[in-house]
Design an enzyme around this catalytic site. Structure first.
Site, mmCIF file in Angstrom:
data_model
loop_
_atom_site.group_PDB
_atom_site.id
_atom_site.type_symbol
_atom_site.label_atom_id
_atom_site.label_comp_id
_atom_site.label_asym_id
_atom_site.label_seq_id
_atom_site.Cartn_x
_atom_site.Cartn_y
_atom_site.Cartn_z
ATOM 1 N N LYS B 72 0.769 -1.195 -0.046
ATOM 2 C CA LYS B 72 -0.006 0.068 -0.111
ATOM 3 C C LYS B 72 0.725 1.259 0.084
ATOM 4 O O LYS B 72 0.450 2.368 -0.431
ATOM 5 C CB LYS B 72 -0.881 0.118 1.134
ATOM 6 C CG LYS B 72 -1.916 -1.104 1.363
ATOM 7 C CD LYS B 72 -2.858 -1.151 2.565
ATOM 8 C CE LYS B 72 -3.650 -2.523 2.515
ATOM 9 N NZ LYS B 72 -4.023 -2.453 3.856
ATOM 10 N N TYR B 196 -5.949 -5.490 -6.739
ATOM 11 C CA TYR B 196 -5.370 -5.641 -5.243
ATOM 12 C C TYR B 196 -4.907 -6.956 -4.648
ATOM 13 O O TYR B 196 -3.991 -6.752 -3.828
ATOM 14 C CB TYR B 196 -6.651 -4.934 -4.466
ATOM 15 C CG TYR B 196 -6.442 -4.770 -3.134
ATOM 16 C CD1 TYR B 196 -5.687 -3.750 -2.711
ATOM 17 C CD2 TYR B 196 -7.041 -5.818 -2.200
ATOM 18 C CE1 TYR B 196 -5.637 -3.658 -0.921
ATOM 19 C CE2 TYR B 196 -6.678 -5.634 -0.824
ATOM 20 C CZ TYR B 196 -5.811 -4.420 -0.213
ATOM 21 O OH TYR B 196 -5.638 -4.383 1.120
ATOM 22 N N TYR B 244 -2.637 0.126 11.600
ATOM 23 C CA TYR B 244 -4.058 -0.110 11.869
ATOM 24 C C TYR B 244 -4.245 0.605 13.165
ATOM 25 O O TYR B 244 -3.916 1.448 13.622
ATOM 26 C CB TYR B 244 -4.648 -1.658 11.677
ATOM 27 C CG TYR B 244 -4.193 -2.188 10.532
ATOM 28 C CD1 TYR B 244 -4.550 -1.523 9.154
ATOM 29 C CD2 TYR B 244 -3.302 -3.244 10.245
ATOM 30 C CE1 TYR B 244 -4.130 -2.196 7.974
ATOM 31 C CE2 TYR B 244 -2.824 -3.676 9.137
ATOM 32 C CZ TYR B 244 -3.171 -3.162 8.046
ATOM 33 O OH TYR B 244 -2.632 -3.921 6.941
ATOM 34 N N VAL B 262 0.167 -8.634 6.714
ATOM 35 C CA VAL B 262 -0.170 -9.559 7.491
ATOM 36 C C VAL B 262 0.641 -10.940 6.866
ATOM 37 O O VAL B 262 0.493 -11.794 7.919
ATOM 38 C CB VAL B 262 -1.697 -10.053 7.160
ATOM 39 C CG1 VAL B 262 -2.571 -8.951 7.779
ATOM 40 C CG2 VAL B 262 -1.890 -10.283 5.389
#
Lengths: 309, 309, 309, 309
Positions: B72, B196, B244, B262
């Site tokens: 990202k 994505y 996050y 992740v």
């Protein structure tokens, strides 16, 4: 850029003050506390302290204003000094993604406020300092801390503002009672909220506030109030949480840790370079000083100061 | 502290790798994508790039892993290059105060994701890049960007992981469709989500990732991919939103801008000093690499590196 | 009051139709589906079926309109017939306290919709019926159910409305994908949503709808489609959840179980006394027919019909 | 079914009491108020009043228990009598979809509670009655209302329970202060909450409670305390909101308007047929009497009583 001379910086401050004097879109002063609502949005002042010991200023930098939530930075420093990491049992360290006075996340998180800079979190911090003491002792300690930090004895609480604040503290009382319901309040809500309202009513000038922030910038002339490791952590919290749900925007535009108050003040820290205070009473929709944030952005761009490179 | 020699830094890395090898509380690999769930939590690698051009490493720093959400950062850089500040019409810049895949704030904010690093925001960024192009073109551009940034042609997409991701993309599809319902998606959801899923499936080693991050640290040897002003802004977003709802905690403990994935990777930036990549597949409750975050904390403490003073 | 003659009731209906014809504050037709947005808010029709077998009507009671969410009552009846109480593994029975298309509670409740009458819940119900079948079979079964219930073969799906609905189904698709992410969808989202869009596009007249509702009112002439115990339960769900976040208001003002649709129709049940259908396309802020609800309130007051005494 | 004789009904009650005596899964008494937590979950009592004037009972139907939130039905009746529809300026009429003591929707709805039966709403109702009076006057009026309704002078407030409640009222105080912050409280929070705690501490037997509910069932022997139109509306609110976020479930399973209290009591109304009170102190996860709800379900099934057909 780091070699900007005091004279060059003074010129930047003068430019900023001149630009801000032209502005008509100044936002509105906080209306929910009558005493703050009476302040004219026309004011603007800025001051900065440098490693060499100089304090530069422009505009109304020696006019007193209500520091309001900026006091949370100092009570956090005191609380960390008193409790150390135990404080984090009672308050989190995450941006809240919600308004400064929201109670929603408090319900979600079982009475643990998201961070020490939203109202609920700051109330928990004040409550932690207050445990075993009287409000007057806590307020005396805060004033002592501020006076030592600023090297200036002439820092006081505005009793009229404190009383106005106390009379309109229903929402903050709700936050305190909600925390009490979850076992996260040690004193009667009225006592903690009374102390909190007085802490918010401290009044300082831009010069005093910039000087009081020197220990966070690690300036050589600053009194050593807090360890460097803890200074970094307070700065980290200011950067991620210091402007409520506009914290990300301030980090993006300004790139410096900062803390705002609804009195229109902002304290920002350029580590190793400067402690900066700005004041303009008109607020934006998130409750932060509109011109204050713009002045900080202007200053950061002109100086190249940023923690991000 | 800034004068730490490469040899001293290497010694720190070796200490970290040795300490991490002892740990048994490693968290669990991401389970919602089967291909990621099969990776052993025993892996640990770390690499860092210095201003002098050196790359130091320890542990499994040349083993490939799935960079996942770290991608990202790079798609954001590409999107800002393509759209400039217009991008911010479609995605915000605030910490969300919620989980990486939450849809709640999306409803509250009328289809505008809080920031480009939660899933919804990253999908909006990918959708913005994709407009007028084909998925393969976008993915080729991403790989080109990464290869130039790292100075290494050997960076690819793991097709098996991409397919596994695509097969379990219901929640991300929900986010995309929800944005579509608010007019904040330009391509068919299937196209954007397909792109994505592939972007997340890029695999890199710690060495490659640290090298790819050099432009964000402003290291002299780094290719000039993005202007310094924009680099600062990307770093600001990484600091406030990169982990996050544990972003505040990472800022507090580590004090450096960082982005996790992740797959167990973390990229962190010490402006002017180093680009750092770490990898350990076991995750904590917020979906960030448990040992990765601890290694970063260890490194920051040992080096004194922090953007906060 | 219970002995009101058909003639007296006819007079009440005529009064209502006359009063509604005068009204200028009619609300706006649903705008998010273009085909519905084109319908004039000037329409008004009402019909009711009595235990003696009579059907009374006033206004445009034989004009077809899109029943939209009123279809959810009939698919619920079919699903309960097929799955029995197992259906409640997949959908709850509580008022949601939120808008008809909200996704928030779906996140909070791990993909289990609050009740079968909000969109998410109705999609889960349709998905449950669809399992193992083709969309055309499910739609054929629904039409068959409606035709038997109404005793009228002339009930169809408006293909143009269905297509318009399908083209604007992003939000419903988001709900379906979100449920899929939690394992609460058995068919591909596209298949379930396609079926759902067609079920909403059934068109009926007030007369047909009132007749189709007779089995819920337990009228002697009604076909026995559902057991009395289940009828009571469907009525209970209509009363507590049939008007989204205005369900409490409808229960308070009208006192009868009812279900509204964004096409402007409302079906209400006075157990043992009447099945009532009304139609006026202008909606209020909660998405319910404004004049429809008022007509129902007028009727309830004039007749004394209420389940509450 | 409507012709069930008193003897047949007595036999049903005896069956229910016998069945409930066997049960071991009784839930836990409310723990957040110490005085309530001390009550044994072994108790069970039931009473019902019939149109003919009979009162039937089984189990411990003449033991006093704390009616708690069931008092909200009676204060609502008083408030509607005093303010009429103006009351709805201060409190809504919609199910909340959230827990009985949630503050979330209060923030969303700007200090207007969703309905008069969640805590916030009931506090607003009490505050409305209190305006211009003293707490003792309000409590005297409530007791007078209950005594007239039940035809029994021997109804009192348990001062010990009231004091225990007052000492643990932080969350309710938070709700009150939050409403005050939005201008939706007329009296000091301490005064309103003090009154509210006493109202909840009224103690009654099942027989007294069933008799007090006769006016809601429209039984001939009941004193005419409230107009029939208003009775219907109170019943509507009980049905949609009377069991917090289990209201839909109670409507589905029992089919009668009802109101529960954390003391383990439930009052249910079968319009024209019976007023029913049941008591068992063990609660389920939503704070409603577990065996109480089951007893009501058993009774509804055995008698066929339902407002839904």
């Amino acid at each position: 850029m780091e070699s900007l001379s005091p004279a060059a910086l003074q010129s930047i401050l003068d430019d900023i003050a001149a630009a801000m004097a032209q502005r008509s879109d100044r936002g509105q002063p906080a209306s929910y506390i009558p005493e703050l609502g009476r302040v004219s949005p026309q004011h603007f002042g800025i001051a900065l302290c440098l490693p060499g010991g100089q304090t530069l200023l422009a505009g109304e930098a020696t006019t007193r204003f209500s520091i309001q939530s900026i006091s949370k930075v100092f009570t956090l420093a005191i609380a960390l000094g008193r409790l150390g990491d135990d404080l984090w049992q009672r308050v989190g360290r995450e941006p809240s993604g919600a308004a400064f006075n929201s109670i929603v996340s408090l319900e979600h998180d079982q009475g643990i406020p998201r961070n020490p800079f939203i109202n609920a979190g700051a109330i928990a911090v004040t409550d932690a300092i207050l445990e075993g003491l009287q409000p007057r002792d806590v307020l005396a300690e805060l004033l002592r801390f501020l006076r030592v930090a600023a090297g200036d004895e002439d820092i006081h609480i505005d009793k009229t503002v404190a009383a106005s604040e106390r009379a309109h503290a229903h929402r903050n009382t709700a936050l305190a009672e909600f925390m009490a319901a979850h076992g996260n309040l040690r004193n009667p809500a009225a006592l903690t909220i009374g102390t909190y309202c007085h802490q918010c009513a401290v009044e300082m000038t831009c010069v005093q506030l910039a000087r009081a922030g020197r220990f966070l910038a690690g300036l050589p002339a600053a009194p050593r109030l807090v360890s460097p490791a803890r200074v970094r952590r307070i700065n980290a919290l200011m950067l991620t949480c210091g402007h409520y749900d506009a914290s990300g925007d301030f980090a993006y535009r300004v790139g410096l840790p900062g803390k705002s108050g609804v009195g229109g003040g902002i304290l920002a820290i350029a580590p190793g370079r400067a402690s900066i205070a700005v004041w303009s009473p008109g607020l934006d929709a998130q409750g932060n000083s509109r011109l204050g944030a713009e002045a900080m952005e202007h200053l950061a761009r002109a100086t190249g100061w940023s923690v991000f490179g």
